[in-house]
Design a protein around this motif. Structure first.
Motif, PDB file in Angstrom:
ATOM      1  N   LYS A  81       0.859  -1.185   0.000  1.00 54.97           N
ATOM      2  CA  LYS A  81       0.000   0.000   0.000  1.00 54.97           C
ATOM      3  C   LYS A  81       0.897   1.237   0.000  1.00 54.97           C
ATOM      4  O   LYS A  81       1.811   1.335   0.811  1.00 54.97           O
ATOM      5  CB  LYS A  81      -0.908   0.005   1.225  1.00 54.97           C
ATOM      6  N   LEU A  82       0.598   2.155  -0.902  1.00 52.42           N
ATOM      7  CA  LEU A  82       1.361   3.389  -1.021  1.00 52.42           C
ATOM      8  C   LEU A  82       0.455   4.573  -0.738  1.00 52.42           C
ATOM      9  O   LEU A  82      -0.618   4.686  -1.318  1.00 52.42           O
ATOM     10  CB  LEU A  82       1.964   3.502  -2.422  1.00 52.42           C
ATOM     11  N   GLY A  89       6.052  11.230  -2.839  1.00 46.63           N
ATOM     12  CA  GLY A  89       5.213  10.036  -2.995  1.00 46.63           C
ATOM     13  C   GLY A  89       4.920   9.674  -4.432  1.00 46.63           C
ATOM     14  O   GLY A  89       4.925   8.493  -4.791  1.00 46.63           O
ATOM     15  N   SER A  90       4.691  10.676  -5.279  1.00 45.60           N
ATOM     16  CA  SER A  90       4.385  10.382  -6.688  1.00 45.60           C
ATOM     17  C   SER A  90       5.578   9.747  -7.394  1.00 45.60           C
ATOM     18  O   SER A  90       5.418   8.800  -8.171  1.00 45.60           O
ATOM     19  CB  SER A  90       3.966  11.658  -7.425  1.00 45.60           C
ATOM     20  N   ASP A  91       6.775  10.245  -7.112  1.00 44.71           N
ATOM     21  CA  ASP A  91       7.978   9.659  -7.708  1.00 44.71           C
ATOM     22  C   ASP A  91       8.192   8.235  -7.202  1.00 44.71           C
ATOM     23  O   ASP A  91       8.573   7.348  -7.967  1.00 44.71           O
ATOM     24  CB  ASP A  91       9.210  10.506  -7.394  1.00 44.71           C
ATOM     25  N   LEU A  92       7.956   8.030  -5.912  1.00 46.02           N
ATOM     26  CA  LEU A  92       8.078   6.693  -5.325  1.00 46.02           C
ATOM     27  C   LEU A  92       7.128   5.722  -6.031  1.00 46.02           C
ATOM     28  O   LEU A  92       7.522   4.611  -6.410  1.00 46.02           O
ATOM     29  CB  LEU A  92       7.783   6.738  -3.831  1.00 46.02           C
ATOM     30  N   ILE A  93       5.899   6.138  -6.211  1.00 42.00           N
ATOM     31  CA  ILE A  93       4.908   5.284  -6.871  1.00 42.00           C
ATOM     32  C   ILE A  93       5.342   4.971  -8.298  1.00 42.00           C
ATOM     33  O   ILE A  93       5.307   3.808  -8.725  1.00 42.00           O
ATOM     34  CB  ILE A  93       3.515   5.942  -6.831  1.00 42.00           C
ATOM     35  N   THR A 151      -0.026  -7.411  -4.887  1.00 43.81           N
ATOM     36  CA  THR A 151      -1.077  -6.428  -5.148  1.00 43.81           C
ATOM     37  C   THR A 151      -0.510  -5.065  -4.765  1.00 43.81           C
ATOM     38  O   THR A 151       0.076  -4.907  -3.686  1.00 43.81           O
ATOM     39  CB  THR A 151      -2.337  -6.723  -4.326  1.00 43.81           C
ATOM     40  N   LEU A 152      -0.666  -4.094  -5.641  1.00 43.41           N
ATOM     41  CA  LEU A 152      -0.191  -2.732  -5.410  1.00 43.41           C
ATOM     42  C   LEU A 152      -1.409  -1.826  -5.271  1.00 43.41           C
ATOM     43  O   LEU A 152      -2.233  -1.752  -6.195  1.00 43.41           O
ATOM     44  CB  LEU A 152       0.679  -2.289  -6.588  1.00 43.41           C
ATOM     45  N   ALA A 165       5.017   7.371   2.900  1.00 44.40           N
ATOM     46  CA  ALA A 165       4.753   6.179   3.697  1.00 44.40           C
ATOM     47  C   ALA A 165       4.231   5.049   2.825  1.00 44.40           C
ATOM     48  O   ALA A 165       3.596   5.279   1.799  1.00 44.40           O
ATOM     49  CB  ALA A 165       3.745   6.500   4.787  1.00 44.40           C
ATOM     50  N   ALA A 166       4.518   3.846   3.289  1.00 45.97           N
ATOM     51  CA  ALA A 166       4.047   2.645   2.600  1.00 45.97           C
ATOM     52  C   ALA A 166       3.730   1.588   3.649  1.00 45.97           C
ATOM     53  O   ALA A 166       4.067   1.746   4.834  1.00 45.97           O
ATOM     54  CB  ALA A 166       5.111   2.126   1.636  1.00 45.97           C
ATOM     55  N   GLN A 167       3.104   0.537   3.201  1.00 43.56           N
ATOM     56  CA  GLN A 167       2.831  -0.604   4.062  1.00 43.56           C
ATOM     57  C   GLN A 167       3.008  -1.857   3.198  1.00 43.56           C
ATOM     58  O   GLN A 167       2.442  -1.949   2.112  1.00 43.56           O
ATOM     59  CB  GLN A 167       1.414  -0.529   4.617  1.00 43.56           C
ATOM     60  N   VAL A 168       3.811  -2.781   3.680  1.00 41.71           N
ATOM     61  CA  VAL A 168       4.041  -4.031   2.967  1.00 41.71           C
ATOM     62  C   VAL A 168       3.619  -5.166   3.888  1.00 41.71           C
ATOM     63  O   VAL A 168       4.210  -5.336   4.963  1.00 41.71           O
ATOM     64  CB  VAL A 168       5.516  -4.188   2.541  1.00 41.71           C
TER      65      VAL A 168
END
Length: 150
Positions: free
Chosen positions: A75-76, A87-91, A110-111, A125-128
């Motif tokens: 989750k991004l 965040g946009s660059d990370l995505i 799943t992204l 932030a992200a969640q894996v």
């Protein structure tokens, strides 16, 4: 136990309960890994709602899935604080590295986009797989994805 029997059990648990739609949908997703489209009408019938109302709730809330997720869920955060911290660059980098777009499932992964993980001061932030990651970088996420999928 087949889908219809399990759905009947879930509906029986919530019979007569005020505001039962969300608890029913949560139970359905817990039972099946997603909310299959073929359960909309039986749920609507049980609650005396229209099928469109059930479908609208499923599509409105980001926690409900119309399709099963992969074994690993990334989750991004797309909220403003994370976007202002790259965040946009990370995505974009993670989408390129994984060969998939937000909202897709490819193989075991799943992204997903979310709109706040509560780490606003530590963005992006992200969640894996339930593990929160502040100050996420594409390299860090790629390494974590490689680790969990190995």
């Amino acid at each position: 136990m087949n889908t219809n029997d399990r759905l009947a059990e879930i509906l029986a648990v919530h019979r007569g309960r005020e505001g039962a739609l969300l608890p029913i949908l949560h139970d359905v997703q817990a039972a099946f890994g997603h909310v299959p489209e073929d359960v909309y009408q039986p749920i609507a019938d049980a609650l005396r709602l229209g099928r469109a109302e059930v479908a609208g709730v499923v599509s409105f809330y980001h926690d409900f899935r119309a399709q099963p997720a992969g074994r690993h869920v990334i989750k991004l955060c797309r909220a403003e604080a994370c976007q202002s911290m790259g965040g946009s660059d990370l995505i974009a980098r993670l989408e390129a590295a994984l060969g998939m777009k937000l909202g897709e499932t490819k193989g075991d992964i799943t992204l997903e986009a979310v709109y706040c993980l509560g780490l606003c001061a530590c963005g992006p932030a992200a969640q894996v797989d339930g593990q929160l990651i502040g100050r996420a970088s594409a390299a860090r996420l790629e390494a974590l994805v490689a680790e969990v999928t190995a």
